[in-house]
Design a protein around this motif. Sequence first.
Motif, PDB file in Angstrom:
ATOM      1  N   TYR A 192      12.878  -0.202  -3.088  1.00 50.72           N
ATOM      2  CA  TYR A 192      11.656   0.355  -2.449  1.00 50.72           C
ATOM      3  C   TYR A 192      11.732   1.708  -2.275  1.00 50.72           C
ATOM      4  N   MET A 193      10.820   2.625  -2.882  1.00 46.69           N
ATOM      5  CA  MET A 193      11.008   3.996  -2.530  1.00 46.69           C
ATOM      6  C   MET A 193      10.419   4.382  -1.410  1.00 46.69           C
ATOM      7  N   CYS A 194       9.563   3.385  -0.943  1.00 45.49           N
ATOM      8  CA  CYS A 194       8.846   3.765   0.358  1.00 45.49           C
ATOM      9  C   CYS A 194       8.716   2.497   1.293  1.00 45.49           C
ATOM     10  N   LEU A 195       9.027   2.305   2.411  1.00 43.26           N
ATOM     11  CA  LEU A 195       9.059   1.393   3.555  1.00 43.26           C
ATOM     12  C   LEU A 195       7.468   0.622   3.310  1.00 43.26           C
ATOM     13  N   ASP A 247       5.217  -0.884  -4.331  1.00 42.20           N
ATOM     14  CA  ASP A 247       5.930  -0.250  -5.463  1.00 42.20           C
ATOM     15  C   ASP A 247       7.581  -0.531  -5.477  1.00 42.20           C
ATOM     16  N   SER A 248       8.138  -0.862  -6.369  1.00 39.81           N
ATOM     17  CA  SER A 248       9.704  -1.204  -6.357  1.00 39.81           C
ATOM     18  C   SER A 248      10.073  -1.135  -7.701  1.00 39.81           C
ATOM     19  N   LEU A 297       1.871  -5.157   4.718  1.00 39.16           N
ATOM     20  CA  LEU A 297       2.644  -5.560   3.558  1.00 39.16           C
ATOM     21  C   LEU A 297       3.105  -6.949   3.753  1.00 39.16           C
ATOM     22  N   ALA A 298       3.236  -7.767   2.992  1.00 41.24           N
ATOM     23  CA  ALA A 298       3.797  -8.829   2.958  1.00 41.24           C
ATOM     24  C   ALA A 298       5.170  -9.161   3.379  1.00 41.24           C
ATOM     25  N   ARG A 299       6.064  -8.317   2.960  1.00 41.12           N
ATOM     26  CA  ARG A 299       7.455  -8.386   3.136  1.00 41.12           C
ATOM     27  C   ARG A 299       8.105  -8.024   4.510  1.00 41.12           C
TER      28      ARG A 299
END
Length: 349
Positions: A288-291, A295-296, A340-342
């Motif tokens: 993951y480029m951003c917490l 986008d991953s 975000l879901a995660r």
Amino acid sequence: MVATTGPASLEHDRAAHPGVLVDRFDRAITYVRVSVTDRCDFRCVYCMSEHMSFLPKADLLSLEELDRLCTAFIAKGVSKLRLTGGEPLVRRGIMTLVSTLARHLKSGALNELTLTTNGSQLDKYAAELKAHGVERINVSLDTLDPDKFRAITRWGDLSKVLNGIDAAQAAGLSVKINAVALKGVNEFEIGDLIAWAHGRGMDLTVIEVMPLGDIDEDRLAQYMPLSMVRTRLAERYTLEDIDYRTGGPARYMRVKETGGRLGFITPMTHNFCESCNRVRITCTGTLYMCLGQNDSADLRTPLRASSSDDLLHAAIDEAITRKPKGHDFLIDRRHRGPALARHMSMTGG
Ligand code: SAM
């Protein structure tokens, strides 16, 4: 170590590591946080739901694969590595990973190997961590009240964590305490946490709760802006802004009465993305480029496709070109659910 951020540090990073990863916004990526497991022995109310379903073990990267992945980033100029989770110290064989990664400290390629932990296993592992070259760790602790601690963590035992912190300090590890500010839970206790942490020579960082993952609770009910925390603290302490930076998102103050440092991380009220130097890897090898964005990049496939690292290096280079300018969290009356879901336990806090 005090690091500056922004263009000056970029120049420094480029000079120190000619091959350093640089994104579209001229930020050098020198810091990787690796979630080594999505499992945890606590169920903090703002982090997980009580009944989490965890990944099948087969989906997880092996310790050897985690080592290879970290080593690929180090070859690209990453100089700081943080192991996190879930709870990193409940991953079976975690000390094997720490001991193999320690070779990069010895070679000088890595400046720092560190971890973020809930402290529950520190009495067992503190001395070994120190022996492998870990110098500093972050311990998450939101309250010193045993009942409240049990209520926040659902499963945790405060005395075990406090023993762990004792063991860490006795082993010579420098400990920083991270506390999430929670409305109606520990909002009036931050002053006592400061007195306790600073009294033991530990910095304290307070964090605003972020809307990550479904948690069976109302995010708005938990959210407590740190501007309010600061106003309350000012009734008890003299807070002096200082320009100490660790390269991370925290802004620091000196508490005059204790002489200690207090950090604030305010993802909800401030955007701290301009100087972001980090990326995050999950325990399944997703980058993951951003917490705060979805986008991953899948690094497990290139990792497993070949024993040479060429595909992996190419996938990392491509992903870094997609690192976004920043995130945009929102908690208000219309946005009570997760942005975000995660969960944080998946991306690694
Ligand atoms: N188990 C380790 C620990 O407790 O530190 C590492 C993982 S935990 C996800 C890392 C940090 O993220 C902890 O300090 C935790 O309090 C914080 N955290 C988890 N969910 C959060 C959220 N929604 N908002 C802000 N911080 C969160």
